[in-house]
Write a protein that holds these residues in place. Sequence first.
Motif, PDB file in Angstrom:
ATOM      1  N   ALA A  59       5.450  10.263  -2.871  1.00 15.91           N
ATOM      2  CA  ALA A  59       5.612   7.651  -1.650  1.00 15.91           C
ATOM      3  C   ALA A  59       4.702   7.407  -3.505  1.00 15.91           C
ATOM      4  N   VAL A  60       4.085   7.959  -3.923  1.00 15.14           N
ATOM      5  CA  VAL A  60       2.791   6.597  -5.537  1.00 15.14           C
ATOM      6  C   VAL A  60       4.362   7.147  -6.405  1.00 15.14           C
ATOM      7  N   TYR A  61       5.063   7.797  -6.330  1.00  8.68           N
ATOM      8  CA  TYR A  61       6.347   7.991  -7.541  1.00  8.68           C
ATOM      9  C   TYR A  61       7.310   7.323  -6.534  1.00  8.68           C
ATOM     10  N   ASP A  62       7.585   6.841  -5.965  1.00  7.54           N
ATOM     11  CA  ASP A  62       8.818   6.146  -5.646  1.00  7.54           C
ATOM     12  C   ASP A  62       8.854   4.607  -5.260  1.00  7.54           C
ATOM     13  N   VAL A  63       7.429   4.500  -5.320  1.00  6.29           N
ATOM     14  CA  VAL A  63       7.183   2.984  -4.690  1.00  6.29           C
ATOM     15  C   VAL A  63       7.223   2.578  -6.163  1.00  6.29           C
ATOM     16  N   VAL A  64       6.608   3.455  -7.376  1.00  7.34           N
ATOM     17  CA  VAL A  64       6.242   2.324  -8.651  1.00  7.34           C
ATOM     18  C   VAL A  64       7.611   2.854  -9.241  1.00  7.34           C
ATOM     19  N   ASP A  65       8.084   3.619  -9.238  1.00  4.28           N
ATOM     20  CA  ASP A  65       9.914   3.833  -9.763  1.00  4.28           C
ATOM     21  C   ASP A  65      10.292   2.629  -9.160  1.00  4.28           C
ATOM     22  N   LYS A  66      10.023   2.324  -8.069  1.00  2.00           N
ATOM     23  CA  LYS A  66      11.097   0.855  -7.739  1.00  2.00           C
ATOM     24  C   LYS A  66      10.672  -0.127  -8.571  1.00  2.00           C
ATOM     25  N   VAL A  80      -4.082   4.769  -1.628  1.00  2.00           N
ATOM     26  CA  VAL A  80      -4.984   4.881  -1.143  1.00  2.00           C
ATOM     27  C   VAL A  80      -5.455   5.432  -0.906  1.00  2.00           C
ATOM     28  N   THR A  81      -6.935   6.308  -1.794  1.00  2.00           N
ATOM     29  CA  THR A  81      -7.094   7.931  -1.952  1.00  2.00           C
ATOM     30  C   THR A  81      -8.895   7.817  -1.778  1.00  2.00           C
ATOM     31  N   TYR A  82      -9.062   8.405  -2.155  1.00  2.00           N
ATOM     32  CA  TYR A  82     -10.959   9.022  -1.998  1.00  2.00           C
ATOM     33  C   TYR A  82     -10.956   9.932  -3.720  1.00  2.00           C
ATOM     34  N   GLN A 103       0.741  -1.007  -0.018  1.00  2.00           N
ATOM     35  CA  GLN A 103      -0.080  -0.120  -0.262  1.00  2.00           C
ATOM     36  C   GLN A 103       0.572   1.347   0.506  1.00  2.00           C
ATOM     37  N   VAL A 104       0.239   2.689  -0.485  1.00  2.00           N
ATOM     38  CA  VAL A 104       1.174   3.469  -0.483  1.00  2.00           C
ATOM     39  C   VAL A 104      -0.228   4.630  -0.340  1.00  2.00           C
ATOM     40  N   ASP A 105       0.155   6.126   0.772  1.00  2.00           N
ATOM     41  CA  ASP A 105      -0.678   7.154   0.585  1.00  2.00           C
ATOM     42  C   ASP A 105      -0.741   7.158  -0.634  1.00  2.00           C
TER      43      ASP A 105
END
Lengths: 326, 361
Positions: free
Chosen positions: B230-237, B254-256, B222-224
């Motif tokens: 954070a989204v960029y970072d986890v997708v990049d990895k 996780v968004t809204y 999960q990512v915020d």
Amino acid sequence: MTEHTLVGAVNLSLAKALEEDETVILFGEDIGVDGGVFRATDGLVDRFGKDRVLDTPLAEGVLAGMSVGLAAEGFRPVPEIQFMGFIYPALEQMISHASRLRNRTRGRLTCPMVLRAPYGGGIHAPEHHSESTEAMFAHIPGLRVVIPSSPRRAYGLLLSAIRDPDPVVFLEPKRIYRAVREDFEDDGEGMPLDSCFIQREGTDITLVSWGAMMHETLAAADQLAEHGTRAEVIDVATLRPLDMDTILASVEKTGRCVIVHEAVRSNGVGAEIAARIGEDGLLSLLAPVGRVGGYDTIMPLARLEGRYMPSTERVVSAARRALEFE
Amino acid sequence: MTKIVATFEVSYTQILNKSGKLTGPLPAFAQDPEKLIELYRAMVLSRAFDAKAVSLHRTGRLGTFPSAVGQEAVCVGTASAMQETDVFLPSFREHGAQLIRGVTLVEQLLYWGGDERGSDFSGPKKDFPMAVPVGTHAPHAAGVALAMKLRGEERAAVCLMGDGATSRGDVYESWNMAGVWSLPVVYVINNNQWAISLPRSAQSAAETLAQKAIAAGFPGEQVDGNDVIAVYDVVDKALKKARSGGGAHLIEAVTYRLSDHTTADDASRYRSDEEVSARWSEEPISRMRTYLTESSAWKKEDEESLLAECAKTIEAAVEEYLATKPLPPESMFDYLYAELPAAYAAQRAAAVAASDENGDD
């Protein structure tokens, strides 16, 4: 020349396609080391390797869906569905994506793929293994629906289907997978899609059929010939797009027509052909267009299968009704 | 005898919290304020486009449109981490990502305005058009990834879908394929908490959607989804791992969904204003602006000129879209097949003739 069965011709055709075009890949359930449940892919994994002939997990919908992705990336996937009764999870992908990809991207992405499946009854198979639901696919713009009726045609039409730049549903009449043998060269010659074949020329009545039912239809033509009636017999071969020119030209000559298919009678491809003859060939007609099909019932299990399947006698009697109509 | 044979953990990553404060170390790419400004600008453009599209719909100049207000970080973070040669397979709420991929505003307006040319992207030639039937693009992504793997390319597919899609069989089937064949594909779930009227809690009993990947044999996290860094970072990895042969990855952002499902929806029928208002405090753009402002990388004048620039860009696109004449009727036939089969000729001619009679364009 060598004699080939229809399933052998499919195998030969797939091998030729794999050989001539490195973007062709086969995948499906049990098609690798097992060679397919009907052995249509027998030996191909040994010849072409596991990167060209892929055994997949059991999930028909995703086979069609992955084909869309592979095709958009430049491959020519040829997925096999084990029996047509299990093809329905793939319907959504064929209807909502494969058939539309070219149109919705104005040709930017295309979907050259061939979804192969054995279809039809007559082999005393378990439930869900015997239906003929080709009309579902024939209803969909953007698809081609091709059904061979002989080993030579299976070889040539399948090669043309794989070389075609658009998606093709290729349905193999499994009842005649091994029923007949035909001599032909493994010469890589394709056969034309989108065209009917005039199987036998005649002047008195036009009999139209496809797939395994060509055999009952030809047998009916033989019986009619014994009584001096010369039937013209047409193998439709490509159900979409439908070559009505050939059928209408024949009906113009004979004035009478009977359409024969194994699928349930109502709302099928036979109804479309009859309607088109009514629209464009009415003045040629000397009798109402007849249809011989399966009954509008659930395909029965093996014990009653023979009662469901259109017989040569049913074709002959429908032809007689058309011939005797005044 | 009974023993534990499998256990799993699902991580949650956040770098920038809703107050614009760092809660973790900045990843290398984010050390460069220019990069962060680039992400911020893309989110602002996406939201401005969103507002314009909704107003065009309200005034009868655009068809149904799915707003993505509040979910800009998911789209912008994901697409920004991609390389040009990767392939993006969107659902239908990803205009923010498509903009970054090079799909123009005019193309997006054409699509939602009912014109097929909107999916003939001038930019990313191999990217997929939007998938409207929910989740049906998950297998395409597996197929694209298989093509990349078979050719030994250092590319990956990125498939974005909503939380509702994770209940679908073809999504599970695709994940199963991605796992068993170790495919270079990253699936990103835009978990915006609502699948039209069905809340996340009624969609699945699973604690997280991310853990569904674990059953398919690859990692899920999960990512915020309101934190673009954070989204960029986890997708990049995940993409770097996928391109180098490490296999598939699932990211639940996780968004809204702060907007209605689409312009045809009225969310007040199924959720309260209080719930939505409370969620506005978490949205991705203001936290990023706070962070940039507080770190002296962004000033009031920058904001003003950005908004003016966005308005100008969007206005120009709208003008071009509105000036684009509809396709002629025969275009219905011209892309059905590589070459129109003879059997279609009569219908095509009839469509042309009917249009001539009516004096259409």
